[in-house]
Design an enzyme around this catalytic site. Structure first.
Site, PDB file in Angstrom:
ATOM      1  N   MET A   1     -14.765   0.438  -2.680  1.00 54.49           N
ATOM      2  CA  MET A   1     -14.313   1.639  -3.392  1.00 54.49           C
ATOM      3  C   MET A   1     -14.247   2.789  -2.388  1.00 54.49           C
ATOM      4  SD  MET A   1     -13.793   0.829  -6.583  1.00 54.49           S
ATOM      5  CE  MET A   1     -13.211  -0.816  -6.124  1.00 54.49           C
ATOM      6  N   HIS A   2     -13.324   2.648  -1.429  1.00 54.70           N
ATOM      7  CA  HIS A   2     -13.263   3.579  -0.301  1.00 54.70           C
ATOM      8  C   HIS A   2     -13.367   5.040  -0.745  1.00 54.70           C
ATOM      9  CE1 HIS A   2     -12.069   0.244   2.310  1.00 54.70           C
ATOM     10  NE2 HIS A   2     -11.127  -0.063   1.441  1.00 54.70           N
ATOM     11  N   ASP A   3     -12.458   5.450  -1.633  1.00 53.12           N
ATOM     12  CA  ASP A   3     -12.324   6.870  -1.954  1.00 53.12           C
ATOM     13  C   ASP A   3     -13.472   7.402  -2.795  1.00 53.12           C
ATOM     14  OD1 ASP A   3      -9.958   6.583  -0.587  1.00 53.12           O
ATOM     15  OD2 ASP A   3      -8.700   6.516  -2.374  1.00 53.12           O
TER      16      ASP A   3
END
Length: 317
Positions: free
Chosen positions: A235-237
């Site tokens: 969930m990079h962002d």
């Protein structure tokens, strides 16, 4: 009660962007002044529409949305539809948005939001940094109204587009260079932590049984080409917002970070770890994150969203 964080959020939804916008639009800790779109994961027409779909889903039509750059400053534009699907958010049929993007573009909308704010605003950028670079170039006076910049991008430990380049920086390295060398207070939440902070399979299973929001997210995650349902999905962002709310869960190191803008290493973010070329630093780089705390926090955040807070759509056939 803590003071709300005034935020301008620059994004290119994108499935992990949608996961971040879910928190941004529902957590009362954030005072969302503006959301801007940019070409990145998919075209800017699609990213703009996706933002509007999400503001409608969460009944946050009060949040202004502005359409941003349709291509990088210098390079040709290439999307990441192979990871995020042709629409950017496949798997769930959102209701038709009832609002439209602002009549002015993202750069002017950002500038207006900054200079009319009674306090400095935090900029969070989770797509290509084209809008931010244009803002700093066209309106350098805006810098005095920016509290700090939190970016999802870059990596010191290897890339996801090439062996050295992370996608957001790779998409528009010239813009990233302008932002990184702007002199602003910048925190880089890059692959060094986002590839560790995976949503575990058991967490995702819990989400799907939780509420309409969890069901929506799980449908998106099932089409997300990054990571796996077994090992976990990055969930990079989302990590940018987790950092703002729980900075103590991250380990940061200050470096001078250069952005490579040409050649085979284009898009690389190179830290002067040994202080050989710079006697100062320009970026706070996140190097480690409490993964268990991240998973527990995300689950808790989604659990707080009751079904009355959403305009539910339906699953794709």
């Amino acid at each position: 009660m803590k003071k709300k964080i005034p935020i301008i959020f620059d994004t290119d939804p994108g499935i992990d962007d949608a996961a971040a916008l879910t928190i941004l639009l529902t957590n009362p800790a954030f005072d969302v002044r503006l959301i801007t779109s940019v070409a990145g994961n998919v075209s800017v027409d699609k990213t703009t529409l996706n933002v509007l779909k999400l503001t409608h889903f969460f009944k946050r039509e009060d949040v202004a949305v502005a359409r941003g750059a349709e291509k990088p400053l210098v390079r040709e534009y290439h999307d990441a539809a192979n990871i995020h699907g042709e629409s950017g958010m496949p798997g769930y049929v959102f209701q038709t948005p009832t609002t439209e993007a602002m009549s002015i573009d993202a750069v002017e909308a950002m500038f207006n939001a900054l200079v009319t704010s009674p306090e400095k605003v935090t900029l969070v950028a989770v797509g290509a940094f084209t809008n931010l670079a244009k803002l700093l170039t066209i309106h350098p006076e805006a810098m005095t109204h920016i509290a700090r910049v939190i970016v999802m991008g870059g990596s010191l430990s290897g890339g996801n587009m090439t062996s050295v380049a992370e996608f957001n920086v790779f998409t528009d390295p010239d813009a990233a260079k302008i932002v990184f060398e702007s002199g602003l207070d910048i925190t880089m939440i890059g692959l060094d932590v986002t590839l560790k902070a995976l949503l575990k399979s058991e967490i995702m299973t819990t989400l799907s049984n939780m509420n309409h929001t969890g069901q929506m997210l799980m449908q998106l995650f099932s089409y997300y080409g990054d990571g796996s349902m077994q090992a976990g999905k990055p969930m990079h962002d989302v990590n940018t917002l987790f950092y703002l709310l729980a900075p103590e869960k991250f380990t940061l190191q200050d470096y001078w970070v250069d952005v490579v803008t040409d050649g085979p290493a284009i898009g690389a973010t190179v830290a002067d770890i040994h202080a050989r070329t710079h006697q100062t630093t320009n970026i706070h780089v996140a190097m480690a994150v409490d993964v268990a705390a991240f998973n527990a926090w995300y689950l808790l955040e989604i659990n707080k969203i009751n079904d009355g807070m959403v305009n539910a759509g339906k699953l794709e056939n």
